[in-house]
Design an enzyme around this catalytic site. Structure first.
Site, short mmCIF file in Angstrom:
data_model
loop_
_atom_site.label_atom_id
_atom_site.label_comp_id
_atom_site.label_asym_id
_atom_site.label_seq_id
_atom_site.Cartn_x
_atom_site.Cartn_y
_atom_site.Cartn_z
N LYS A 84 0.83 -1.21 0.00
CA LYS A 84 0.00 0.00 0.00
C LYS A 84 0.86 1.26 0.00
CE LYS A 84 -4.32 -1.89 1.38
NZ LYS A 84 -5.65 -1.68 1.90
N LYS A 143 -4.46 -9.55 -6.35
CA LYS A 143 -5.58 -9.88 -5.46
C LYS A 143 -6.79 -9.01 -5.75
CE LYS A 143 -6.13 -8.22 -1.32
NZ LYS A 143 -7.01 -7.99 -0.18
N LYS A 198 -11.41 -4.39 -2.84
CA LYS A 198 -12.56 -3.50 -2.96
C LYS A 198 -12.16 -2.07 -3.25
CE LYS A 198 -13.55 -3.99 1.77
NZ LYS A 198 -12.33 -3.63 2.49
P1 ATP Z 1 -8.95 -2.82 0.64
O1 ATP Z 1 -8.88 -2.96 -0.85
O2 ATP Z 1 -9.73 -1.63 1.11
O3 ATP Z 1 -7.63 -2.97 1.34
P2 ATP Z 1 -9.85 -5.55 0.78
O4 ATP Z 1 -10.82 -5.81 -0.32
O5 ATP Z 1 -8.49 -6.11 0.64
O6 ATP Z 1 -9.82 -4.02 1.14
P3 ATP Z 1 -10.20 -5.99 3.61
O7 ATP Z 1 -11.19 -5.16 4.33
O8 ATP Z 1 -8.78 -5.61 3.75
O9 ATP Z 1 -10.57 -6.09 2.07
O10 ATP Z 1 -10.38 -7.51 3.99
C1 ATP Z 1 -11.48 -8.05 4.67
C2 ATP Z 1 -11.39 -9.55 4.66
O11 ATP Z 1 -11.57 -10.05 3.34
C3 ATP Z 1 -10.04 -10.11 5.14
O12 ATP Z 1 -10.27 -11.28 5.88
C4 ATP Z 1 -9.32 -10.40 3.86
O13 ATP Z 1 -8.33 -11.40 4.01
C5 ATP Z 1 -10.45 -10.87 2.99
N1 ATP Z 1 -10.17 -10.64 1.58
C6 ATP Z 1 -9.98 -9.45 0.97
N2 ATP Z 1 -9.74 -9.61 -0.33
C7 ATP Z 1 -9.77 -10.94 -0.57
C8 ATP Z 1 -9.58 -11.74 -1.74
N3 ATP Z 1 -9.32 -11.20 -2.91
N4 ATP Z 1 -9.68 -13.09 -1.62
C9 ATP Z 1 -9.95 -13.65 -0.42
N5 ATP Z 1 -10.13 -12.95 0.71
C10 ATP Z 1 -10.05 -11.61 0.65
#
Ligand code: ATP
Ligand code: LTN
Length: 339
Positions: A118, A201, A204
């Site tokens: 990040k 990955k 969101k």
């Molecule tokens: P951001 O993009 O805002 O960092 P994010 O989509 O990575 O957010 P988080 O809020 O950081 O989501 O993660 C919430 C949960 O969802 C965590 O347990 C994380 O491991 C899981 N998660 C996020 N993205 C994935 C993915 N692509 N595949 C599987 N699990 C995910």
């Protein structure tokens, strides 16, 4: 006051209200949360304090916080069994996070891949200190509840290691205070990749149009995104670790995560078929998951006062436990108790 005692071991997890929740969040986190809730005393929070490590619009943050909590319930979290709350509603999270921040070695924090990824996207001088200290806050979330198990996606494993290390350090310096948590990741779907870029990955906060299927996407839009997913120029449909085949592997993995079928059965099902069939198969499974979730979401958002009452009860239950742990940690560290 809400009932706070349970003999079941505890679970805690959270998702940041930093954007629209994706099928990655569902398959990596939410689906497991639902599965463990009968066997554990579960605490699921919307981690708004974490979300502000990136810039958020205040109105949007408020809206996303409610929306995320509603999605937890729509995905199958039963507020009669599990505790759903907003992280910032329980000040003990920020208070313990400070104490843990003071004990967290910079060397450990600098090694965190999430921080490295990040921060690489920003100008060094302007990176907020919260991004570096993010794992100490996450450790506070977990340790306040003596959680034994933390269901998350694969990307959070390192933060869990950090949490255990920090808890051990505190226990060693000040006496047994915290429970060491274990990580729990799903067999399939622990790392769902971007549909437009299957070597990154799914996230969101990634804004490109065909990157992610959001849980609240219009169903026809969700289908379109899957039909446009990046694949390759091969023909055979099978699971593979090859970088070049990451797109097909990702689609198969989504299929596996939803259906729970063994890999061989899935490969047999698609044997001799084309990528169009694979995408249609995945889209059907994804839509079967989204449709009931969205209908429950709409129902509960239309029920005036329901969500707020869930969050109020959640806050009370969470605060009772968190404050007790915080008091113990404060005593151990040597803070003078207020008279
Ligand atoms: P951001 O993009 O805002 O960092 P994010 O989509 O990575 O957010 P988080 O809020 O950081 O989501 O993660 C919430 C949960 O969802 C965590 O347990 C994380 O491991 C899981 N998660 C996020 N993205 C994935 C993915 N692509 N595949 C599987 N699990 C995910
Ligand atoms: N860092 C996590 C979100 C998170 C979390 C937690 C997960 C914050 N606090 C406590 C499990 C337990 C992420 O997914 N980025």
């Amino acid at each position: 006051m809400a009932e706070v005692t349970s003999s079941k071991p505890r679970v805690l997890s959270g998702i940041q209200p930093s954007g629209n929740l994706t099928i990655g969040n569902y398959l990596g986190a939410l689906k497991q949360w639902v599965e463990v809730q009968k066997d554990y005393d579960c605490f699921y929070c919307v981690v708004d304090l974490h979300a502000i490590t990136a810039e958020q619009d205040p109105r949007e943050l408020r809206r996303k916080t409610r929306e995320s909590a509603a999605i937890y319930i729509a995905a199958g979290i039963d507020p009669e069994i599990s505790t759903v709350f907003v992280q910032s509603h329980v000040p003990a999270h920020s208070e313990l996070a400070w104490m843990l921040t003071c004990m967290a070695p910079l060397g450990w924090l600098n090694r965190m891949t999430q921080f490295k990824d990040k921060s690489a996207k920003q100008a060094q001088e302007s990176i907020g200190a919260g991004l570096l200290n993010y794992p100490s806050l996450m450790a506070a979330d977990i340790l306040l509840y003596h959680a034994e198990l933390v269901p998350v996606g694969d990307d959070q494993r390192q933060h869990l290691e950090f949490t255990r290390d920090l808890a051990q350090r505190f226990n060693h310096l000040y006496g047994e205070t915290f429970t060491l948590p274990a990580v729990m990741t799903p067999k399939a779907g622990a790392r769902v990749m971007g549909l437009d870029n299957p070597t990154a990955k799914m996230s969101k906060s990634e804004e490109s149009e065909n990157h992610a299927v959001y849980l609240l996407d219009d169903l026809s839009r969700a289908r379109k995104k899957i039909m446009r997913a990046v694949t390759d120029s091969h023909r055979e449909i099978h699971f593979s670790d090859e970088r070049e085949r990451a797109g097909v592997n990702n689609l198969l993995t989504i299929y596996q995560a939803i259906t729970g079928e063994p890999r061989e059965d899935i490969e047999a099902h698609f044997a001799g078929k084309g990528y169009g069939d694979l995408k249609r198969g995945v889209a059907d499974r994804v839509l079967e998951t989204l449709a009931p979730l969205q209908s429950r979401y709409n129902d509960l958002m239309n029920e005036a006062g329901y969500l707020d009452s869930v969050l109020k009860v959640g806050r009370e239950k969470a605060a009772a436990i968190a404050e007790e742990t915080l008091k113990l940690a404060q005593k151990r560290i040597g803070f003078l108790a207020p008279s």
